[in-house]
Write a protein that holds these residues in place. Structure first.
Motif, short mmCIF file in Angstrom:
data_model
loop_
_atom_site.label_atom_id
_atom_site.label_comp_id
_atom_site.label_asym_id
_atom_site.label_seq_id
_atom_site.Cartn_x
_atom_site.Cartn_y
_atom_site.Cartn_z
N ALA A 17 0.85 -1.19 0.00
CA ALA A 17 0.00 0.00 0.00
C ALA A 17 0.88 1.24 0.00
O ALA A 17 2.00 1.22 0.51
N MET A 18 0.35 2.31 -0.59
CA MET A 18 1.15 3.53 -0.73
C MET A 18 0.43 4.76 -0.16
O MET A 18 -0.79 4.91 -0.28
N TYR A 73 -6.71 7.25 3.81
CA TYR A 73 -5.57 6.93 4.66
C TYR A 73 -6.00 6.50 6.06
O TYR A 73 -5.27 5.77 6.74
N LYS A 74 -7.20 6.92 6.48
CA LYS A 74 -7.75 6.36 7.72
C LYS A 74 -7.96 4.85 7.54
O LYS A 74 -7.66 4.06 8.43
N MET A 107 -6.67 10.69 13.15
CA MET A 107 -5.63 10.17 14.05
C MET A 107 -4.35 10.98 13.99
O MET A 107 -4.06 11.62 12.99
N VAL A 108 -3.60 10.87 15.06
CA VAL A 108 -2.18 11.23 15.05
C VAL A 108 -1.44 9.92 15.29
O VAL A 108 -1.74 9.21 16.26
N LYS A 132 -10.45 -0.84 -2.40
CA LYS A 132 -9.79 -0.01 -1.39
C LYS A 132 -9.93 1.46 -1.77
O LYS A 132 -10.13 1.80 -2.94
N LEU A 133 -9.80 2.32 -0.78
CA LEU A 133 -9.82 3.76 -1.05
C LEU A 133 -8.42 4.27 -1.41
O LEU A 133 -8.28 5.30 -2.06
N TYR A 134 -7.40 3.56 -0.96
CA TYR A 134 -6.02 4.00 -1.14
C TYR A 134 -5.35 3.26 -2.30
O TYR A 134 -5.88 2.28 -2.84
#
Length: 200
Positions: free
Chosen positions: A9-10, A32-33, A77-78, A99-101
């Motif tokens: 994943a990127m 990215y979440k 998030m952090v 996937k979203l990413y």
């Protein structure tokens, strides 16, 4: 050492890390979440292809999720990530199926750049650089690992990418010598200022 490839994943970012470096990231985009939540569940690593001037470059950093520092009700998030390797990016898909990413294929390359260049070794010793988190500034048999020197002098992402992209020991050594001489000059100026201040 032969090259090996891997699919991962990127998460393209204007960040270039060398192995061992850690940074916090704020995660707020849905894609990215999703990526970070999955990595948290599986323990998988992901790639950060380096982005400069809105262009995705050919090198990047493979990172692992150290921990999720904070999370709010929106799922933002952090996180803290740590680089474990660098790679050559072979291809990149903006979005993976279901996937979203995005993701892509990377190639691991030999990054074992060391030198016995006396000028570089002397500068490293003079500046007492902390080259190894375990062994401190110890230099084995008067040779130094160039990646460790680059980390110790805290280059920014553009500088680290420029250094890493050279892929030639002599050019990398010359790059670091120039940086170390600049640091030495700054330290000398600071000492002169301190001495002048104490004399007044």
């Amino acid at each position: 050492m032969g090259s090996t490839t891997k699919y991962m994943a990127m998460f393209p970012l204007p960040v270039f890390l060398l192995p061992g470096e850690e940074i916090p990231l704020r995660i707020f985009e849905p894609r990215y979440k999703q990526l970070i939540n999955e990595c948290n569940e599986t323990g998988d690593t992901f790639g950060i292809p380096y982005v400069s001037n809105d262009n995705i470059k050919s090198y990047g950093s493979e990172v692992e999720l150290v921990n999720i520092v904070a999370k709010n009700s929106l799922g933002e998030m952090v996180i803290l990530i740590k680089a474990i390797a660098n790679f050559h990016l072979l291809n990149l898909k903006e979005k993976l199926p279901n996937k979203l990413y995005g993701g892509g294929i990377i190639e691991y390359i030999d990054d074992r750049f060391t030198t016995t260049n006396p000028e570089l070794v002397v500068l490293v010793k003079k500046l007492n650089l902390n080259l190894d988190p375990v062994m401190g500034s110890l230099i084995t048999e008067d040779s130094v690992n160039l990646m460790n020197v680059a980390k110790a002098i805290q280059l920014d992402s553009d500088e680290k990418f420029a250094f890493y992209s050279l892929r030639n020991e002599k050019q990398m050594v010359n790059y670091l010598i120039k940086r170390l001489k600049f640091i030495e000059h700054i330290q000398l100026q600071e000492k002169l200022l301190e001495n002048n201040f104490s004399l007044n």
